[in-house]
Design a protein around this motif. Structure first.
Motif: not given
Length: 306
Positions: A29, A5-11, A272, A14, A276
């Motif tokens: 994560c 998931p995109r939110e998991t990748q961001l976390q 992000v 970071q 991306d």
């Protein structure tokens, strides 16, 4: 891996650029360590490729260079005593050679290898290929810099060394720390070539970058077991950090990111944007047409029986 998931990748990103270890990132994560390692490889490769592409023809006024120590798999003493079990060929000390522009805070070049004269030549050769103007170059008192600068820059540089002096209880001042009890007693500024400004001969900015690197990359944190087990993962993680440092990290001294200050970006990137960019890379690599897979004879036999 690209189904994360995109939110998991961001976390995940970071965490990796703010000093969190892979094990803690895995727990936070809810992603396996193997998946994180593969993610570091892909994003590290892409980060290194992108920075190598855009950091060309840079107009820098000053450059400071230094080296920071780390190790892969085990320390040299453990290898020397034969206590390491099945060490890889690249096990032991590894040095990251770093260059920084103290005006824009940009890191235009870095090099990962050993601390030899040959490595210094390769590092400065790469740095010189990215510069478009004459610079004032400052290093510490490490002697291989002198021949490396002369071989790569020729006479088109203003080069000086900031030599730190140490003193033992019963010895004269020396340029190297001879024991753990040696105390810093001052420094001197040696002009090697050109006409550098004496007031700007300093390595304070690159030494502060070394501290930032140690605090932000868990692989370089002292007295921990988060060190790299492979030099490739070590290199990819450092490339990822410098991508974040140059394009995403805000510097209050310049009021923007280093890439913006150097004219390499028109806005501040976010995590992000890194995610991306990697997803677009995965999308470009994915084949557009899929050929149906023929089942094996055993599977066809089972299907026919059913």
């Amino acid at each position: 891996m690209n189904s994360l998931p995109r939110e998991t990748q961001l976390q995940l990103v970071q965490s990796l650029v703010t000093g969190v270890s892979i094990r803690d990132t895995s727990r936070n994560c809810h992603v396996s360590r193997e998946t994180i390692a593969k993610y570091i490889v892909d994003l590290g490769k892409l980060s290194g490729w992108y920075q190598d592409k855009v950091m060309r023809g840079l107009y820098c006024e000053r450059i400071e260079v230094d080296e920071i120590w780390g190790f892969v798999f085990s320390k040299d003493k453990t290898l020397r005593l034969g206590r390491a079990k099945n060490p890889p060929p690249d096990a032991g000390s590894v040095w990251t050679w770093i260059a920084i522009d103290p005006v824009t805070k940009l890191v235009p070049a870095w090099w990962i290898g050993n601390r030899t004269q040959e490595a210094g030549h390769l590092f400065l050769k790469d740095l010189h290929s990215r510069l478009a103007s004459r610079v004032q170059l400052t290093s510490d008192g490490y002697s291989p810099y002198i021949s490396a600068v002369e071989a790569t820059f020729g006479g088109n540089v203003d080069f000086a060394q900031l030599v730190k002096l140490y003193m033992d209880e019963n010895s004269d001042p020396a340029t190297e720390r001879l024991s753990n009890r040696a105390q810093y007693s001052g420094h001197r500024k040696d002009v090697i070539m050109g006409n550098p400004d004496p007031a700007l001969i300093t390595t304070a900015h690159v030494e502060r970058l070394n501290l930032t690197l140690r605090m932000s990359v868990k692989r370089l944190t002292r007295s921990s077991n988060a060190h790299s087990k492979s030099i490739l993962y070590h290199a990819y993680h450092i490339a990822l950090f410098f991508m974040f440092y140059n394009f995403c990290r805000w510097h209050s001294s310049v009021g923007m990111t280093p890439a913006q200050a150097a004219g390499l970006a028109d806005r501040r990137w976010g995590v992000v944007d890194l995610v991306d960019m990697l997803n677009e890379y995965w999308k470009a690599r994915r084949p557009h047409t899929y050929k149906p897979r023929k089942p094996s004879p055993r599977i066809r036999e089972r299907l026919s029986l059913n």
